[in-house]
Design a protein around this motif. Sequence first.
Motif, short mmCIF file in Angstrom:
data_model
loop_
_atom_site.label_atom_id
_atom_site.label_comp_id
_atom_site.label_asym_id
_atom_site.label_seq_id
_atom_site.Cartn_x
_atom_site.Cartn_y
_atom_site.Cartn_z
N GLY A 142 65.08 -90.65 93.93
CA GLY A 142 65.22 -90.97 95.34
C GLY A 142 65.35 -89.79 96.26
N VAL A 143 64.93 -88.59 95.80
CA VAL A 143 65.02 -87.40 96.66
C VAL A 143 63.66 -87.06 97.26
CG1 VAL A 143 67.03 -86.42 95.52
CG2 VAL A 143 64.73 -85.84 94.69
N ALA A 144 62.70 -87.98 97.17
CA ALA A 144 61.37 -87.83 97.77
C ALA A 144 60.50 -86.80 97.05
CB ALA A 144 61.48 -87.49 99.26
N LYS A 145 60.57 -86.78 95.72
CA LYS A 145 59.70 -85.88 94.97
C LYS A 145 58.23 -86.21 95.19
CE LYS A 145 61.50 -86.40 90.86
NZ LYS A 145 62.75 -87.13 91.14
N SER A 146 57.89 -87.50 95.11
CA SER A 146 56.49 -87.90 95.27
C SER A 146 56.00 -87.65 96.69
CB SER A 146 56.31 -89.38 94.90
OG SER A 146 56.59 -89.60 93.54
N THR A 147 56.85 -87.92 97.68
CA THR A 147 56.48 -87.66 99.07
C THR A 147 56.28 -86.16 99.30
OG1 THR A 147 57.67 -89.60 99.87
CG2 THR A 147 57.22 -87.87 101.47
N THR A 148 57.17 -85.36 98.71
CA THR A 148 57.04 -83.91 98.83
C THR A 148 55.75 -83.43 98.18
OG1 THR A 148 59.44 -83.60 98.81
CG2 THR A 148 58.09 -81.70 98.20
N THR A 149 55.46 -83.92 96.98
CA THR A 149 54.26 -83.51 96.26
C THR A 149 53.00 -83.87 97.03
OG1 THR A 149 55.40 -83.84 94.15
CG2 THR A 149 53.00 -83.73 94.09
N SER A 150 52.89 -85.13 97.44
CA SER A 150 51.66 -85.58 98.11
C SER A 150 51.51 -84.94 99.49
CB SER A 150 51.66 -87.11 98.23
OG SER A 150 52.79 -87.58 98.93
N SER A 151 52.61 -84.79 100.22
CA SER A 151 52.53 -84.19 101.56
C SER A 151 52.05 -82.74 101.49
CB SER A 151 53.88 -84.25 102.26
OG SER A 151 54.28 -85.59 102.49
N LEU A 152 52.61 -81.96 100.55
CA LEU A 152 52.21 -80.56 100.43
C LEU A 152 50.80 -80.43 99.87
CD1 LEU A 152 55.55 -78.94 99.19
CD2 LEU A 152 54.54 -78.85 101.49
N ALA A 153 50.41 -81.36 99.02
CA ALA A 153 49.04 -81.35 98.48
C ALA A 153 48.02 -81.60 99.59
CB ALA A 153 48.89 -82.39 97.37
N VAL A 154 48.28 -82.60 100.42
CA VAL A 154 47.36 -82.90 101.53
C VAL A 154 47.34 -81.75 102.54
CG1 VAL A 154 46.99 -84.42 103.53
CG2 VAL A 154 47.49 -85.40 101.28
N ALA A 155 48.51 -81.21 102.85
CA ALA A 155 48.56 -80.07 103.79
C ALA A 155 47.78 -78.89 103.25
CB ALA A 155 50.02 -79.68 104.05
N SER A 156 47.90 -78.62 101.95
CA SER A 156 47.16 -77.51 101.33
C SER A 156 45.65 -77.74 101.41
CB SER A 156 47.57 -77.35 99.86
OG SER A 156 48.94 -77.06 99.73
N ALA A 157 45.23 -78.98 101.14
CA ALA A 157 43.80 -79.30 101.15
C ALA A 157 43.22 -79.26 102.56
CB ALA A 157 43.58 -80.68 100.53
N LEU A 158 44.04 -79.55 103.56
CA LEU A 158 43.56 -79.54 104.95
C LEU A 158 43.54 -78.16 105.58
CD1 LEU A 158 45.34 -82.72 106.37
CD2 LEU A 158 42.88 -82.43 106.00
N ASP A 159 44.14 -77.17 104.93
CA ASP A 159 44.24 -75.82 105.48
C ASP A 159 42.89 -75.10 105.33
OD1 ASP A 159 44.84 -73.24 106.21
OD2 ASP A 159 46.66 -73.11 105.01
N LEU A 160 42.14 -75.01 106.43
CA LEU A 160 40.83 -74.38 106.39
C LEU A 160 40.93 -72.87 106.21
CD1 LEU A 160 38.82 -76.33 109.12
CD2 LEU A 160 38.75 -76.61 106.63
#
Length: 424
Positions: A142-160
């Motif tokens: 319940g510490v948002a591991k999955s949210t942290t993982t997916s959010s940083l993954a999407v941010a990394s992929a969107l970084d041109l």
Amino acid sequence: MTHKVFTNNAVSNNASKIGHEMLSDQQTLKDRILSNDSVRIDSDQVNGMPRIIYNHAITKTALRKFVGGATKTFGEKFAKAVELGVIPEPIQSNTNFRYLLTQPEVHALLDHWDFPKYSVDVGSNRFPLKKCVVAVANQKGGVAKSTTTSSLAVASALDLHLRANVLILDLDPQGSMDQFTVHDPENEIFLTLVDIIMGKDLENNQFSELLDVADEKDIIQKAPFETHLCNLNVMPAHPMDERLTDEFWQASSEERDKIFARLRDTILPALQEKYDIILIDTPPVDGPLTWLALEIANFLLTPIAPKEMDYSSTGSFLSALDRRYSTLPSKGKNLKVHKMVLTDHDPKSTAEVNIKHRIVKSAQESLFGSHFVHSDAFIAASSKHRTVLDLSHAEGLCSKINLRKASESVQAVYSQFILAVRSI
């Protein structure tokens, strides 16, 4: 499935029989992904494209500003690329009449114009970055591991500017990451990382069947699924992945070392030929699946919510970490960076602020200065199988100000995350 009887206790035997029946009736990974597709693909279309694709489209003007140079020169280069078939003629928005480019089209153009990938400017030179494996781990649920993982993954992929190929490896048997997959009808590989690790030792395993017709490295590289972003893939988990834990406890020391070695020496090198950043979502337990992630990670990221129970549990997890690494084959030699990040933080809560100060005092420079805010935008995003970066305020899923604050908090955390990646 035949239920094998181990005891003479009628109650436990019946309970076990129920469990076997439930396991035999559960969805396979293929069933889950196809089912998710049917839920996720809806009729929400904007300018003839799915909403989630439209939300990440950028204007031709924005791309020109990113690329730089004179407007006329850019226009000529753009027209030539269209003429050569690098991308189709861009779609014109019905609302502002600007030309829109999808993420695949943007990357196709940048590739055509030889823009660098996964590298960093140092003075007047540009250097490639080291491949990075990030384990997002904390034994507290319940510490948002999955949210942290997916959010940083999407941010990394969107970084041109970064232009990284990103992979989410799900090692949590709850399997929440399969919601981000987009099924390619031509892809008939439905394997989890555990399937590949255990390989030929599994009964009725698709991996063994594929080995008869394909190269092992090719199977590994084709196992991840596509997502809504062309440079982000996911290798989902499945509840049956818990069988690795069972096998691990029954294995000898030598057999356990072989499990670690297979992931470290065979699977990881094959994946790192394709991916620059690999983020691993781990289960909320200090067990074999988490240890596998720790063994190959050079960046450990620990999410922590500023709650009393989370503070205590995270303290226990981190205090035992050095001892845990001493039991792993690598002895922790691969680990280069450890950072912590606050999640679901409400700075208006006096109790949370007090706990935050305690975390800052203990963690000091290991704690990111930015945090993920408490916001219903994260709940809204999850209900649509997305991250907050994939939402648009025009969808009306949450208030505009809440979405803005949530998105800004993700970007702020990402800025510090990528600096840590660059330091490896």
